[in-house]
Design an enzyme around this catalytic site. Structure first.
Site, PDB file in Angstrom:
ATOM      1  N   TYR A 130     -26.516   5.458 -14.330  1.00  0.00           N
ATOM      2  CA  TYR A 130     -26.148   5.909 -12.982  1.00  0.00           C
ATOM      3  C   TYR A 130     -27.159   6.970 -12.563  1.00  0.00           C
ATOM      4  CZ  TYR A 130     -22.669   7.059  -9.365  1.00  0.00           C
ATOM      5  OH  TYR A 130     -22.012   7.284  -8.179  1.00  0.00           O
ATOM      6  N   ARG A 183     -30.300   2.611   2.400  1.00  0.00           N
ATOM      7  CA  ARG A 183     -30.255   4.058   2.098  1.00  0.00           C
ATOM      8  C   ARG A 183     -29.841   4.217   0.644  1.00  0.00           C
ATOM      9  NH1 ARG A 183     -27.121   6.768  -0.388  1.00  0.00           N
ATOM     10  NH2 ARG A 183     -25.311   7.285   0.844  1.00  0.00           N
ATOM     11  N   LYS A 201     -22.805   0.715 -10.205  1.00  0.00           N
ATOM     12  CA  LYS A 201     -21.457   1.099  -9.756  1.00  0.00           C
ATOM     13  C   LYS A 201     -20.410   0.225 -10.446  1.00  0.00           C
ATOM     14  CE  LYS A 201     -22.333   4.218  -6.411  1.00  0.00           C
ATOM     15  NZ  LYS A 201     -21.709   5.512  -6.167  1.00  0.00           N
ATOM     16  N   ASP A 274     -24.374   2.419   0.026  1.00  0.00           N
ATOM     17  CA  ASP A 274     -25.753   2.748   0.383  1.00  0.00           C
ATOM     18  C   ASP A 274     -26.330   1.907   1.522  1.00  0.00           C
ATOM     19  OD1 ASP A 274     -25.313   4.581  -1.585  1.00  0.00           O
ATOM     20  OD2 ASP A 274     -27.053   4.099  -2.792  1.00  0.00           O
ATOM     21  N   ASP A 297     -19.679   5.879   0.103  1.00  0.00           N
ATOM     22  CA  ASP A 297     -20.458   7.052   0.541  1.00  0.00           C
ATOM     23  C   ASP A 297     -19.681   7.890   1.554  1.00  0.00           C
ATOM     24  OD1 ASP A 297     -22.932   6.399  -0.932  1.00  0.00           O
ATOM     25  OD2 ASP A 297     -22.815   4.602   0.309  1.00  0.00           O
ATOM     26  N   ASN A 438     -28.466  13.046  -4.102  1.00  0.00           N
ATOM     27  CA  ASN A 438     -28.955  12.351  -5.296  1.00  0.00           C
ATOM     28  C   ASN A 438     -30.282  11.671  -4.996  1.00  0.00           C
ATOM     29  OD1 ASN A 438     -26.573  12.870  -6.806  1.00  0.00           O
ATOM     30  ND2 ASN A 438     -25.537  11.248  -5.678  1.00  0.00           N
TER      31      ASN A 438
HETATM   32  N1  LIG Z   1     -22.614  13.201  -4.737  1.00  0.00           N
HETATM   33  C1  LIG Z   1     -22.158  12.084  -4.245  1.00  0.00           C
HETATM   34  O1  LIG Z   1     -21.177  11.518  -4.703  1.00  0.00           O
HETATM   35  C2  LIG Z   1     -22.844  11.469  -3.080  1.00  0.00           C
HETATM   36  C3  LIG Z   1     -24.063  11.908  -2.671  1.00  0.00           C
HETATM   37  N2  LIG Z   1     -24.672  11.331  -1.598  1.00  0.00           N
HETATM   38  C4  LIG Z   1     -26.012  11.802  -1.270  1.00  0.00           C
HETATM   39  O2  LIG Z   1     -25.997  12.435  -0.022  1.00  0.00           O
HETATM   40  C5  LIG Z   1     -27.254  12.252   0.602  1.00  0.00           C
HETATM   41  C6  LIG Z   1     -27.025  11.819   2.033  1.00  0.00           C
HETATM   42  O3  LIG Z   1     -26.345  10.588   2.070  1.00  0.00           O
HETATM   43  P1  LIG Z   1     -25.753  10.045   3.451  1.00  0.00           P
HETATM   44  O4  LIG Z   1     -24.867  11.024   4.066  1.00  0.00           O
HETATM   45  O5  LIG Z   1     -25.216   8.705   3.173  1.00  0.00           O
HETATM   46  O6  LIG Z   1     -27.103   9.918   4.309  1.00  0.00           O
HETATM   47  P2  LIG Z   1     -27.252   9.819   5.865  1.00  0.00           P
HETATM   48  O7  LIG Z   1     -28.590   9.252   6.096  1.00  0.00           O
HETATM   49  O8  LIG Z   1     -26.086   9.150   6.464  1.00  0.00           O
HETATM   50  O9  LIG Z   1     -27.241  11.344   6.355  1.00  0.00           O
HETATM   51  C7  LIG Z   1     -28.241  12.264   6.092  1.00  0.00           C
HETATM   52  C8  LIG Z   1     -28.060  13.436   7.008  1.00  0.00           C
HETATM   53  O10 LIG Z   1     -28.946  14.460   6.586  1.00  0.00           O
HETATM   54  C9  LIG Z   1     -29.650  14.939   7.734  1.00  0.00           C
HETATM   55  N3  LIG Z   1     -30.937  15.455   7.319  1.00  0.00           N
HETATM   56  C10 LIG Z   1     -31.961  14.799   6.754  1.00  0.00           C
HETATM   57  N4  LIG Z   1     -32.976  15.644   6.507  1.00  0.00           N
HETATM   58  C11 LIG Z   1     -32.577  16.861   6.918  1.00  0.00           C
HETATM   59  C12 LIG Z   1     -33.170  18.136   6.937  1.00  0.00           C
HETATM   60  N5  LIG Z   1     -34.389  18.341   6.444  1.00  0.00           N
HETATM   61  N6  LIG Z   1     -32.471  19.168   7.466  1.00  0.00           N
HETATM   62  C13 LIG Z   1     -31.246  18.964   7.961  1.00  0.00           C
HETATM   63  N7  LIG Z   1     -30.603  17.774   7.939  1.00  0.00           N
HETATM   64  C14 LIG Z   1     -31.279  16.731   7.438  1.00  0.00           C
HETATM   65  C15 LIG Z   1     -29.759  13.754   8.660  1.00  0.00           C
HETATM   66  O11 LIG Z   1     -30.013  14.244   9.965  1.00  0.00           O
HETATM   67  P3  LIG Z   1     -30.163  13.280  11.234  1.00  0.00           P
HETATM   68  O12 LIG Z   1     -28.805  12.733  11.454  1.00  0.00           O
HETATM   69  O13 LIG Z   1     -30.597  14.207  12.305  1.00  0.00           O
HETATM   70  O14 LIG Z   1     -31.158  12.245  10.870  1.00  0.00           O
HETATM   71  C16 LIG Z   1     -28.378  13.137   8.473  1.00  0.00           C
HETATM   72  O15 LIG Z   1     -27.447  13.766   9.299  1.00  0.00           O
HETATM   73  C17 LIG Z   1     -28.026  11.268  -0.255  1.00  0.00           C
HETATM   74  O16 LIG Z   1     -28.944  11.965  -1.044  1.00  0.00           O
HETATM   75  C18 LIG Z   1     -26.982  10.665  -1.149  1.00  0.00           C
HETATM   76  O17 LIG Z   1     -27.503  10.345  -2.414  1.00  0.00           O
HETATM   77  C19 LIG Z   1     -24.093  10.343  -0.863  1.00  0.00           C
HETATM   78  C20 LIG Z   1     -22.880   9.854  -1.237  1.00  0.00           C
HETATM   79  C21 LIG Z   1     -22.192  10.348  -2.402  1.00  0.00           C
HETATM   80  C1  LIG Z   2     -23.399   8.734  -5.426  1.00  0.00           C
HETATM   81  C2  LIG Z   2     -23.711   7.904  -4.292  1.00  0.00           C
HETATM   82  O1  LIG Z   2     -22.954   7.021  -3.947  1.00  0.00           O
HETATM   83  C3  LIG Z   2     -24.924   8.143  -3.556  1.00  0.00           C
HETATM   84  O2  LIG Z   2     -25.649   9.079  -3.866  1.00  0.00           O
HETATM   85  O3  LIG Z   2     -25.184   7.363  -2.639  1.00  0.00           O
HETATM   86 MG   LIG Z   3     -23.857   5.648  -2.614  1.00  0.00          MG
END
Ligand SMILES: NC(=O)C1=CN([C@@H]2O[C@H](COP(=O)(O)OP(=O)(O)OC[C@H]3O[C@@H](n4cnc5c(N)ncnc54)[C@H](OP(=O)(O)O)[C@@H]3O)[C@@H](O)[C@H]2O)C=CC1
Ligand SMILES: CC(=O)C(=O)O
Ligand SMILES: [Mg+2]
Length: 582
Positions: A130, A183, A201, A274, A297, A438
């Site tokens: 993972y 993504r 997963k 993703d 997510d 991540n």
């Molecule tokens: N720990 C866990 O269980 C999980 C972790 N994650 C992690 O979270 C992260 C985001 O995932 P997700 O929400 O799906 O992604 P999205 O693409 O949906 O969202 C990313 C967000 O971050 C913003 N962003 C990107 N760069 C910057 C920056 N430099 N400054 C400010 N804001 C920024 C984007 O802005 P804008 O909208 O303006 O483009 C957007 O709003 C990934 O790394 C993923 O691995 C996700 C799911 C689960």
């Molecule tokens: C953990 C997870 O689902 C992610 O980083 O997208």
């Molecule tokens: Mg994910």
């Protein structure tokens, strides 16, 4: 007899199993073929077809398996020896990616042993199968790819998706994890190479949640990629074209969703994983009313973070409503978590959800989300556009909002700078800081940075694992705030109750169950999540709470409702044990 169900043995002969036995043998939910059921209670003869399939990774072959002798002890010995030997081999590899490849080979060649290893060494192997290693594996999937591990469905199969699904050898599928690779973690568009994610997963669905491996189906929808590097890579395994969008994409997804329902019925859980946010929210909204769908997510992450925040109140002594929340990142994870926190505060305080949302602020790539930006915002950001003057940077937002909780969901590493963490620590005795992005390279800060910049005061957790840190003579253990705590148990609960839809209250139920599993001993170490070493027990509790909620909401179809849902969940969990031969 009503409580009796029919099983088809590997040799085709029906065998009859009493329901009470079924609840104790640990063969996985609806273990139709009985392949995982062999225990003291159920003896199987070694010459049935099911044990003689030498080519099938589900079956471990012992040299003399056709002899009419008791092989149980021999099996156990061989198993333990093999497990030690393979762990020893894996530990010899220097690079995590080499370990990943060795484990994938094992999954391919001896599935039971793979799961035994993963279950018995979960804390050591989770970072390999993972995050973070799976991220690197996806980036290099083209060059390390040897055999397909899941089902690829490409645009070229449009009009024939049902036929493609029928090619998958297993018929009784309970959980599908599907991605279109746009993504992948915080690594962006990896196209078809994202297959590592559904595969990883689902390995956790089995190892952590006990869903039978043969009931799990990883799928990657190949709709092209906009990643120029991959399009020009000679080893890229997917379609060399730019991503389908608009009507073409929508029709392809519609055909896929209909084909899944037609082939596997109403009760197969489809986990979206993703997808980029411009598709993820719409897919969840569209199919949430017609299919059993779950977006990990958006929803799984929300549930795990809420659990951590609820648990953190023990360290800080307050309630969720006492806090002010600031997110860096307003996408799937950020707005998903924000909405579930608001929902829970509303449930606890009886205040309208619109009021509860006002405690939560988000920053995206253009700065703080405020009402003057509302018209130009994507629909999922609009509820968070509160009245405030525009603020450009995260640091300025921290100074302006003075949050007690800071959550990183931006996918961008090193964005919680020293200034940001010090500012959080200047007005909070114990700032709660969650760096969720991540893999490790994208984490908003490291554990060492969080503890040293906050002078050891941060309540800290991360999406990818970090080692404990010594600061000022004290060992600080960062928790892993990752949806892996939730989705396996959540999925088990859905499947074992025969739920037909996912409801937000089921996410809250999962969250509550996880928070309850954090012990005093964990709190003493500053942890807001229990260790993964107890994950199967934790998953059983999550599954039970989710199932209970599904029954309460009238969404569960499995009757009668088992009295003790925790015991029932445990009894449903697949265990990679060898059979008793007689
Ligand atoms: N720990 C866990 O269980 C999980 C972790 N994650 C992690 O979270 C992260 C985001 O995932 P997700 O929400 O799906 O992604 P999205 O693409 O949906 O969202 C990313 C967000 O971050 C913003 N962003 C990107 N760069 C910057 C920056 N430099 N400054 C400010 N804001 C920024 C984007 O802005 P804008 O909208 O303006 O483009 C957007 O709003 C990934 O790394 C993923 O691995 C996700 C799911 C689960
Ligand atoms: C953990 C997870 O689902 C992610 O980083 O997208
Ligand atoms: Mg994910």
């Amino acid at each position: 007899m009503e409580s009796t169900m029919k099983e088809i043995r590997g040799d085709g002969a029906p065998c009859v199993l009493d329901m009470d036995d079924a609840a104790t043998v640990g063969g996985g939910v609806e273990d139709t073929y009985g392949e995982d059921r062999a225990t003291e209670e159920q003896l199987v003869t070694p010459w049935t077809v099911s044990v003689a399939r030498f080519d099938d990774p589900q079956y471990f072959c012992v040299m003399n398996q056709f002899e009419y002798v008791c092989l149980y002890d021999l099996n156990v010995l061989l198993y333990r020896h093999q497990e030690r030997k393979i762990m020893n081999n894996i530990r010899q590899y220097q690079l995590p990616l080499q370990k990943y490849m060795a484990l994938m080979d094992l999954q391919e060649g001896n599935e039971r042993l793979f799961y035994k290893l993963l279950i018995d060494n979960v804390e050591e192997l989770l970072p390999i199968v993972y995050t973070p290693t799976v991220g690197e594996a996806c980036q290099k999937y083209g060059s390390i790819f040897s055999r397909p591990q899941g089902l690829y469905i490409s645009l070229k199969e449009k009009g024939k998706i049902l036929e493609v699904l029928k090619n998958w050898p297993e018929r009784s599928i309970q959980v599908i994890v599907v991605t279109d690779g746009e993504r992948i973690l915080g690594l962006g568009d990896l196209g078809c190479q994202g297959m590592g994610i559904p595969v990883g997963k689902l390995a956790l669905y089995t190892a952590l949640g006990g869903v039978r491996p043969s009931a799990c189906l990883p799928i990657t929808l190949d709709v092209g990629t906009n990643n120029e590097e991959l399009l020009n890579d000679e080893f890229y395994i997917g379609l060399r074209q730019r991503r389908a969008t608009g009507q073409e994409y929508a029709e392809f997804l519609q055909e896929f969703m209909s084909a899944v329902k037609q082939n596997y019925g109403e009760k197969v859980l489809i986990q979206f994983e993703d997808f980029a946010n411009h598709n993820a929210f719409d897919l969840l909204a569209k199919y949430g009313t017609t299919h059993l769908v779950f977006n990990d997510d958006i929803q799984g992450t929300a549930s795990v973070v809420l659990a951590g925040l609820v648990a953190a109140q023990k360290l800080i002594s307050g309630t969720l409503a006492d806090h002010k929340y600031l997110f860096l990142g307003a996408g799937e994870a950020g707005t998903g978590i924000a909405e579930l926190i608001a929902l829970e505060i509303s449930r606890q305080t009886k205040a309208p959800i619109e009021e509860c949302r006002k405690k939560i602020w988000l920053v995206d790539s253009k700065g703080l989300i405020v009402s003057s930006r509302k018209e130009s915002l994507q629909h999922f950001k609009k509820p968070w556009a509160h009245d405030h003057e525009p603020v450009g940077s995260l640091l300025d937002a921290v100074h302006a909002i003075k949050p007690t909780v800071l959550i990183g969901t931006s996918g961008k590493g090193q964005t919680f700078t020293q200034d940001v963490v010090e500012a959080m620590s200047s007005f909070n005795e114990k700032p709660i800081i969650l760096a969720l992005s991540n893999p490790t390279s994208q984490s908003e800060c490291t554990a060492e940075q969080a503890y040293s910049w906050s002078k050891g005061r941060a309540v800290f957790a991360t999406g990818s694992p970090f080692d404990p840190v010594e600061y000022d003579g004290k060992i600080h253990v960062p928790g892993q705030a990752n949806n892996a705590y939730i989705f396996p148990g959540f999925g088990l609960g859905v499947v074992m109750s025969g739920a037909i839809r996912v409801h937000d209250n089921m996410l809250l139920a999962a969250s509550e169950a996880l928070a309850q599993q954090v012990t005093e001993e964990n709190f003493e170490k500053g942890l807001i999540y229990p260790p993964f070493s107890n994950i199967r027990k934790i998953s059983a509790h999550i599954a039970a709470n989710v199932a209970a909620k599904a029954y309460e909401l009238g969404l569960a179809t499995r009757r009668p409702r088992p009295k003790d849902l925790v015991k029932y969940a445990e009894s449903c969990m697949y265990s990679p044990v060898y059979r008793n031969y007689r």
